[in-house]
Design a protein around this motif. Sequence first.
Motif, PDB file in Angstrom:
ATOM      1  N   ILE A 235       0.862 -61.126  66.021  1.00 50.41           N
ATOM      2  CA  ILE A 235       0.635 -59.882  65.291  1.00 50.41           C
ATOM      3  C   ILE A 235       1.340 -59.935  63.940  1.00 50.41           C
ATOM      4  O   ILE A 235       2.553 -60.122  63.874  1.00 50.41           O
TER       5      ILE A 235
ATOM      6  N   LEU B 202       2.549 -57.685  61.357  1.00 48.45           N
ATOM      7  CA  LEU B 202       2.901 -56.271  61.454  1.00 48.45           C
ATOM      8  C   LEU B 202       2.584 -55.459  60.206  1.00 48.45           C
ATOM      9  O   LEU B 202       2.358 -54.258  60.304  1.00 48.45           O
TER      10      LEU B 202
ATOM     11  N   CYS C 246       0.385 -51.300  66.434  1.00 50.21           N
ATOM     12  CA  CYS C 246       0.939 -52.439  67.170  1.00 50.21           C
ATOM     13  C   CYS C 246       1.985 -51.983  68.183  1.00 50.21           C
ATOM     14  O   CYS C 246       2.031 -52.494  69.302  1.00 50.21           O
TER      15      CYS C 246
ATOM     16  N   ILE D  33       5.595 -61.675  66.777  1.00 49.74           N
ATOM     17  CA  ILE D  33       5.450 -60.699  65.696  1.00 49.74           C
ATOM     18  C   ILE D  33       5.863 -61.369  64.391  1.00 49.74           C
ATOM     19  O   ILE D  33       6.927 -61.976  64.308  1.00 49.74           O
TER      20      ILE D  33
ATOM     21  N   THR E 179      -5.937 -53.515  66.256  1.00 50.28           N
ATOM     22  CA  THR E 179      -5.643 -53.748  67.672  1.00 50.28           C
ATOM     23  C   THR E 179      -6.700 -53.165  68.598  1.00 50.28           C
ATOM     24  O   THR E 179      -6.607 -53.316  69.810  1.00 50.28           O
TER      25      THR E 179
END
Length: 150
Positions: free
Chosen positions: A80, A82, A89, A107, A63
């Motif tokens: 994203i 995870l 995140c 996500i 990130t």
Amino acid sequence: MELPQLPEVEAFLPDWSVTRFMVVDRSERWASAMSAQVTEKLHDSVGDAPGIGNIVFDSYPTTKDIASVARQINSVALVIFLDGLERECLTLLRRFVTAPRRPAILIIADECHQELMPVLLESGVDSLLFNVVNDIPVAEWCLRLMSQRS
């Protein structure tokens, strides 16, 4: 002695005609697959319509430095993955909670992330997908988002 010619101002400006999706994924394999799937589905549904413009899926393994890119007007979504990036995140999402302009956030999580669901939703996440095995559901989410924003 002649000085070197500097590039025009336009060379330093971002291309605002590009629709940008930012994909945070440690493996760096999902962005290209999602790009191909979205392009194929768009081509199947609208053909070679000139109004589509360029769609770019940028891949980021972490990130780091993504917050400034995410605030650009042509950045429509942050996807994203995870797995392995939970802490960083959540830190990134905290930066977007009060931001006046932020991209849509998707996500992609595994079953082991179920307990994080309330925290993620409170952090402004728009959608959650669990146990994704291919790029089709993510590409469909991206297409739905693009159709809502046009």
